[in-house]
Design an enzyme around this catalytic site. Structure first.
Site, PDB file in Angstrom:
ATOM      1  N   THR A 136       0.818  -1.219   0.000  1.00  0.00           N
ATOM      2  CA  THR A 136       0.000   0.000   0.000  1.00  0.00           C
ATOM      3  C   THR A 136       0.853   1.271   0.000  1.00  0.00           C
ATOM      4  OG1 THR A 136      -1.613  -1.231   1.283  1.00  0.00           O
ATOM      5  CG2 THR A 136      -1.893   1.154   1.211  1.00  0.00           C
ATOM      6  N   GLU A 182      -6.707  -6.842   3.991  1.00  0.00           N
ATOM      7  CA  GLU A 182      -6.803  -8.125   3.264  1.00  0.00           C
ATOM      8  C   GLU A 182      -7.968  -8.097   2.278  1.00  0.00           C
ATOM      9  OE1 GLU A 182      -4.423 -10.088   3.514  1.00  0.00           O
ATOM     10  OE2 GLU A 182      -3.530  -9.627   5.453  1.00  0.00           O
TER      11      GLU A 182
HETATM   12  C1  FAD Z   1      -4.103  -1.711  10.440  1.00  0.00           C
HETATM   13  C2  FAD Z   1      -3.668  -1.775   9.012  1.00  0.00           C
HETATM   14  C3  FAD Z   1      -2.570  -2.550   8.654  1.00  0.00           C
HETATM   15  C4  FAD Z   1      -2.132  -2.590   7.323  1.00  0.00           C
HETATM   16  N1  FAD Z   1      -1.013  -3.322   6.999  1.00  0.00           N
HETATM   17  C5  FAD Z   1      -0.519  -3.276   5.738  1.00  0.00           C
HETATM   18  C6  FAD Z   1       0.695  -3.965   5.380  1.00  0.00           C
HETATM   19  O1  FAD Z   1       1.315  -4.633   6.214  1.00  0.00           O
HETATM   20  N2  FAD Z   1       1.173  -3.839   4.110  1.00  0.00           N
HETATM   21  C7  FAD Z   1       0.512  -3.107   3.172  1.00  0.00           C
HETATM   22  O2  FAD Z   1       0.977  -3.031   2.039  1.00  0.00           O
HETATM   23  N3  FAD Z   1      -0.658  -2.458   3.458  1.00  0.00           N
HETATM   24  C8  FAD Z   1      -1.184  -2.521   4.717  1.00  0.00           C
HETATM   25  N4  FAD Z   1      -2.359  -1.851   5.017  1.00  0.00           N
HETATM   26  C9  FAD Z   1      -3.082  -1.104   3.964  1.00  0.00           C
HETATM   27  C10 FAD Z   1      -4.348  -1.828   3.499  1.00  0.00           C
HETATM   28  O3  FAD Z   1      -3.998  -2.947   2.736  1.00  0.00           O
HETATM   29  C11 FAD Z   1      -5.244  -0.842   2.697  1.00  0.00           C
HETATM   30  O4  FAD Z   1      -5.650   0.169   3.578  1.00  0.00           O
HETATM   31  C12 FAD Z   1      -6.442  -1.554   2.095  1.00  0.00           C
HETATM   32  O5  FAD Z   1      -6.052  -2.343   1.026  1.00  0.00           O
HETATM   33  C13 FAD Z   1      -7.549  -0.584   1.614  1.00  0.00           C
HETATM   34  O6  FAD Z   1      -7.065   0.267   0.635  1.00  0.00           O
HETATM   35  P1  FAD Z   1      -7.177   1.848   0.739  1.00  0.00           P
HETATM   36  O7  FAD Z   1      -6.736   2.242   2.109  1.00  0.00           O
HETATM   37  O8  FAD Z   1      -6.478   2.400  -0.412  1.00  0.00           O
HETATM   38  O9  FAD Z   1      -8.736   2.146   0.659  1.00  0.00           O
HETATM   39  P2  FAD Z   1      -9.477   2.840  -0.559  1.00  0.00           P
HETATM   40  O10 FAD Z   1      -9.454   1.919  -1.722  1.00  0.00           O
HETATM   41  O11 FAD Z   1      -8.987   4.209  -0.755  1.00  0.00           O
HETATM   42  O12 FAD Z   1     -10.983   2.848  -0.014  1.00  0.00           O
HETATM   43  C14 FAD Z   1     -11.654   4.033   0.380  1.00  0.00           C
HETATM   44  C15 FAD Z   1     -13.136   3.920  -0.002  1.00  0.00           C
HETATM   45  O13 FAD Z   1     -13.275   3.903  -1.431  1.00  0.00           O
HETATM   46  C16 FAD Z   1     -14.066   2.812  -1.835  1.00  0.00           C
HETATM   47  N5  FAD Z   1     -13.556   2.284  -3.117  1.00  0.00           N
HETATM   48  C17 FAD Z   1     -12.270   2.196  -3.515  1.00  0.00           C
HETATM   49  N6  FAD Z   1     -12.199   1.627  -4.729  1.00  0.00           N
HETATM   50  C18 FAD Z   1     -13.462   1.332  -5.096  1.00  0.00           C
HETATM   51  C19 FAD Z   1     -14.060   0.725  -6.260  1.00  0.00           C
HETATM   52  N7  FAD Z   1     -13.301   0.284  -7.268  1.00  0.00           N
HETATM   53  N8  FAD Z   1     -15.407   0.589  -6.294  1.00  0.00           N
HETATM   54  C20 FAD Z   1     -16.165   1.025  -5.267  1.00  0.00           C
HETATM   55  N9  FAD Z   1     -15.673   1.602  -4.162  1.00  0.00           N
HETATM   56  C21 FAD Z   1     -14.337   1.760  -4.082  1.00  0.00           C
HETATM   57  C22 FAD Z   1     -13.897   1.773  -0.724  1.00  0.00           C
HETATM   58  O14 FAD Z   1     -15.025   0.932  -0.686  1.00  0.00           O
HETATM   59  C23 FAD Z   1     -13.790   2.642   0.511  1.00  0.00           C
HETATM   60  O15 FAD Z   1     -15.078   2.944   0.974  1.00  0.00           O
HETATM   61  C24 FAD Z   1      -2.825  -1.840   6.327  1.00  0.00           C
HETATM   62  C25 FAD Z   1      -3.940  -1.077   6.703  1.00  0.00           C
HETATM   63  C26 FAD Z   1      -4.374  -1.040   8.011  1.00  0.00           C
HETATM   64  C27 FAD Z   1      -5.578  -0.214   8.370  1.00  0.00           C
END
Ligand code: FAD
Ligand code: FAD
Lengths: 563, 563
Positions: free
Chosen positions: A16, A309
């Site tokens: 991420t 995940e």
């Molecule tokens: C505690 C924690 C530990 C983590 N550990 C790791 C790690 O070890 N390594 C790592 O790489 N990452 C890690 N992460 C990151 C995590 O994998 C991401 O936060 C997760 O994949 C969600 O992606 P995002 O944050 O970009 O959310 P976004 O995709 O930005 O989501 C935001 C909103 O947009 C909506 N949305 C996004 N795309 C779409 C779509 N195509 N259609 C409809 N709605 C959509 C979603 O439903 C959501 O409501 C961690 C996160 C947390 C909170």
């Protein structure tokens, strides 16, 4: 000296970025092959390309698997690959070109002033790579490799990644059942100790577990906990069967089913469990708001699961369209469907039928329960398939836009199918239980019925809207659910004791096996005060010491429960 | 020296004990009148009688209003009364006979080790009183007093306590609207900045606010926020009218209505707002899990509201039976009903009618909306009244046990009626808006429609089960809700800007007015790291200084938003 296979400390998974998570294709980090030196050059070109969130990155790890776009000498972008990168040296200082830090740091001082709270889990960090060079051998070659002269080749079927993801998701489901089991254990034990309100006979008080509302909340959560236990088990079996198929001759026919159901189940289960933890917390009244109950911690820790995940919405949006394809496939090739979804082949019969319930107890027939849910699923899928087809015909929308217009319904069919699958997996486990543990069977059949009928009741409109269930049949459900809740309440403490959580693993003054709730609340509170006093407003004693003390107290007092 | 009316520091409200909260009659602390010395002796006889939870008790307060059973020389128990008690002396040390401390202390060191999190709000404490003497004058005499020779007399109508409670609950509703407004502001602004996923046209990415699922989540929460604003306003007006009635000649006829609706509304609103904050948090993906988003703090702080100021279940159990009495009263004395509940007098007509919707737009008629909800309410009340009557006839149950058997349905009628009341108060506000702010009216009518139809949709089974709404009418709802969500999305940023929250009051890197989300996340993260480094693992700089710095940064950067 450097052994990538044996890093001394936990290895971070750095995928991420600050600007992108779910949409992997838009990640910005690059890994450019430098043929002269046989190296990759990893680079973060922008602020939004900083790796953000990876666990263990803030303090612990010295290596990270960094995901980056692979750029080869032909100038082409070969997509995302992982590169094992050393981020800290022997003194645990950042390597050259590396900026690494803690994204949770700001929360620390704030809490000292009783000010803010943080959801951040342990040790999440960020990472900026400025033209960092690593040897070619450190490209993680499970799925692809690059030769000395910069030529790309795939190594094995990348469907295997799918298989691994399913494994992780099966673990999440099983683990969720454990977490919810802890919350329910705490709330049930406390509810058996806590008295509040007058007893109708006028003598003494009610145990709050004798209030039918409290029972309803906790027994339905108990049903979910047990259901998800069997769902996790089923998923693991499916994962192993799928892996066997792939290994023995590359049969990937189960892949799509397995991917669909594991995505949707992860989403449904994490959402339901989070909500149920909160209900258990509220069921403990004021003391449930205190961290001494152990419940806020469960909530805050678990609150990451709808996002990590695979973000839940995005997972449902993957599962939904696969279900529509499976529905189409069901007509032509029904034997290709996994058992939990084989009902799609029966769609015409399901659609034209009507719920056969005549007496209350007919609702206890597993086939009646399952077919009710399955009818709903195929109906919703059918309606959606038609609607999407209609949109396609009248407008010249692009595929993605059609999906966007029907997003709520796509998510709905995924949710519905997963609710049905959870019920299916519980049903699926019962015959074996009946054979191997006949004395346990009635108690588990009761929870299965409770979970299933509660699911139907909370989604009742889905069954009423086309008349599959009529008003009379529907009116039996609340009565039956009340009866099952009442029966389950008799075994409530037994159901939770069966999970076998130790007092230490619960970390709760309310959930103690011995029921000495008030003594524990008072003792832990005094302990906390002492620590603060010791430090003159700050903290001198090491928390681990305190934790040890609490554990010792816990151990000494884990004697026969009062309950 | 001692001026009970002007305590130098905040005064604690010490009612709840370790063993009892909701059931006030079972509190154990006593205040025995000692005629010889003209004093009360306050005493905590058991561990469970320790006062537990009072705010400001842990560190700040030097006086507390202690609730205790009043025992007079005649040996009788005159029930709960409040006694102003000095708990700390001029040096802020505990007074003789007082043991006072902090119930949140244990969480402090834990968090230093990134270990635990705590839900505890600021400064909650506990208090043990060991034969503490206070002068007779310190009995709080608003409702009753004790004479020099130990004779008890009531001062004024204790219905006034009710009136005050309503005022507190109106404030909770208004305040909830504010809290949810903050969460929605953060999520909407971030969703307008965040891009994720491919745009159907192939150019660039979707703003996540363009996904219909994201819109649905946030626009329905926006509808709730606005609805609760008007509900709070309505409640405050009702509170004032009631107070006027009581003051002018002791007319307490509105009392019961006001009590019923304020209890139920507090419960419904706190539950819905808590759930909606969590949805807003999840809608921000990974960054929503970080405290830098400001959302976890809102959740954790707000998570006390389903429990405090009247535990939600218990409140519904008070409201439900009053509604049944009001339904009975509606036949004989319809003019005695407050406007929001006057529909009970129309029960026969409501029961025998059928939803008149023929075309989608008919659902936009406020009368159609309201009567749909009201039909459901009177139907549920009727069924419950009959069921309870039947239970009463066949069994020789005591009153409390009958209540226990029908608890879920009692809670249900309270919830339903309160949903209807929220819609009623929004409708009630619209004509004035149309007159005074015609340019704003369409935007607010749209949110009112969205809130109302979403309410009907999420409770659809209630309307289908007796055929009041038929399948065709029901099928129009999802389409209409989609349309309203889409329209609301156009004004989304305007709707939240209208709340007028400053960047400082939001405390969120995601919710910034200027949209510079990633810069803020990075800057705040670096700031946090610096603080930790400064302290060599501990903390040296005062957090207030840091907070000041963040605020300064915030102020400088509050320029015209990008959105
Ligand atoms: C505690 C924690 C530990 C983590 N550990 C790791 C790690 O070890 N390594 C790592 O790489 N990452 C890690 N992460 C990151 C995590 O994998 C991401 O936060 C997760 O994949 C969600 O992606 P995002 O944050 O970009 O959310 P976004 O995709 O930005 O989501 C935001 C909103 O947009 C909506 N949305 C996004 N795309 C779409 C779509 N195509 N259609 C409809 N709605 C959509 C979603 O439903 C959501 O409501 C961690 C996160 C947390 C909170
Ligand atoms: C942050 C915070 C601040 C507080 N500040 C103060 C303060 O300043 N001063 C003060 O005096 N107190 C304070 N309190 C205490 C608060 O008022 C009580 O926690 C609250 O009244 C609930 O009571 P309880 O904790 O005894 O819950 P309980 O009544 O024990 O509730 C536990 C469960 O039992 C159920 N239950 C209880 N009775 C019934 C019934 N009759 N029928 C059906 N179900 C029932 C409830 O629904 C709930 O699920 C505070 C609490 C918190 C969390």
């Amino acid at each position: 000296l450097f052994d990538p296979l044996k890093p001394a400390l936990p290895r971070s998974y750095a995928q991420t970025e600050l600007g992108h998570g779910s949409n992997l294709r838009k990640l910005e980090t690059t890994a450019t092959f430098i043929q002269e030196t046989d190296e990759f050059e990893l680079h973060s070109p922008t602020l939004t390309s900083l790796k953000w969130w990876p666990g263990a990155l803030a303090r612990s790890s010295n290596y990270a698997a960094v995901f980056a776009h692979l750029i080869l000498p032909d100038g082409k972008d070969y997509g995302m690959h992982a590169f094992l990168t050393q981020i800290r040296d022997g003194n645990h200082d950042p390597m050259p070109g590396i900026e690494v830090g803690d994204i949770g740091a700001l929360a620390v001082p704030s809490i000292l002033f009783f000010f803010l709270l943080q959801f951040n889990s342990i040790d999440n960090g960020y990472l900026r790579l400025t033209r960092v060079r690593i040897p070619r051998s450190q490209m993680m070659q499970r799925f692809a490799k690059v030769s000395r002269d910069g030529v790309y080749s795939k190594s094995i079927n990348d469907k295997l990644t799918y298989a691994t993801m399913v494994s992780v998701r099966a673990d999440i489901v099983t683990n969720s059942s454990n977490i919810l089991g802890k919350a329910v254990t705490i709330a049930v034990r406390y509810s058996a100790v806590r008295s509040q309100g007058n007893n109708p006979s006028g003598e003494g008080e009610y145990q709050i577990l004798d209030y039918t509302k409290q029972q309803h909340t906790l027994m339905t959560s108990l049903g979910l906990t047990y259901a998800l236990h069997y769902t996790g088990k089923y998923m693991r079996e499916m994962f192993e069967a799928n892996l066997r198929n792939i290994m023995n001759g590359g049969d990937t026919s189960m892949m799509e089913d397995v991917h669909a159901v594991s995505s949707g189940l992860k989403a449904v289960c994490s959402q339901m469990v989070l909500e149920s933890i909160e209900l258990a917390r509220q069921a403990c009244g004021g003391h449930g708001y205190s961290h001494l109950s152990g419940l806020p911690w469960l909530y805050e820790m678990y609150a990451q699961y709808p996002t990590v995940e695979g973000e839940n919405t995005i997972l449902h949006l993957q599962t939904g369209p696969i279900l529509l394809r499976q529905l189409a496939r069901a007509c032509t090739n029904p034997s290709s469907l996994a058992p939990h979804i084989a009902y799609l082949a029966d769609a015409p019969a399901l659609l034209s039928s009507h719920c056969p319930v005549q007496h209350e107890d007919d609702w206890l027939d597993p086939m009646v329960q399952l077919r009710t849910l399955q009818h709903r699923d195929v109906r919703q899928m059918n309606v959606l398939a038609d609607d999407m087809e209609a949109t396609r015909r009248v407008a010249s929308h692009k595929q993605l836009d059609i999906k966007n217009q029907h997003m709520l319904e796509i998510i709905q069919i995924s949710k519905s199918h997963c609710q049905t699958t959870i019920v299916y997996t519980f049903h699926h486990a019962l015959p074996t239980i009946q054979r191997d543990h006949p004395q346990l069977y009635p108690a588990l059949k009761r929870l299965s019925d409770l979970h299933t009928l509660h699911t139907i009741q909370t989604n009742l409109a889905d069954f009423l809207i086309d008349g599959y269930v009529d008003a009379q049949q529907a009116a039996m459900l609340p009565k039956l659910v009340k009866r099952l809740v009442k029966e389950a309440r008799q075994d409530a403490v037994g159901y939770v004791d069966a999970f076998g959580f130790s007092d230490n693993s619960l970390g709760s003054a309310l959930g103690r096996y011995d029921g000495n709730v008030y003594e524990a609340l008072y003792k832990w509170t005094k302990l906390g005060e002492e620590i603060v006093k010791d430090g003159g407003g700050g903290v001198k004693r090491d928390y681990r010491e305190v934790l040890q003390e609490i554990r010792e107290v816990g151990k000494r007092e884990t004697r026969k429960a009062k309950l």
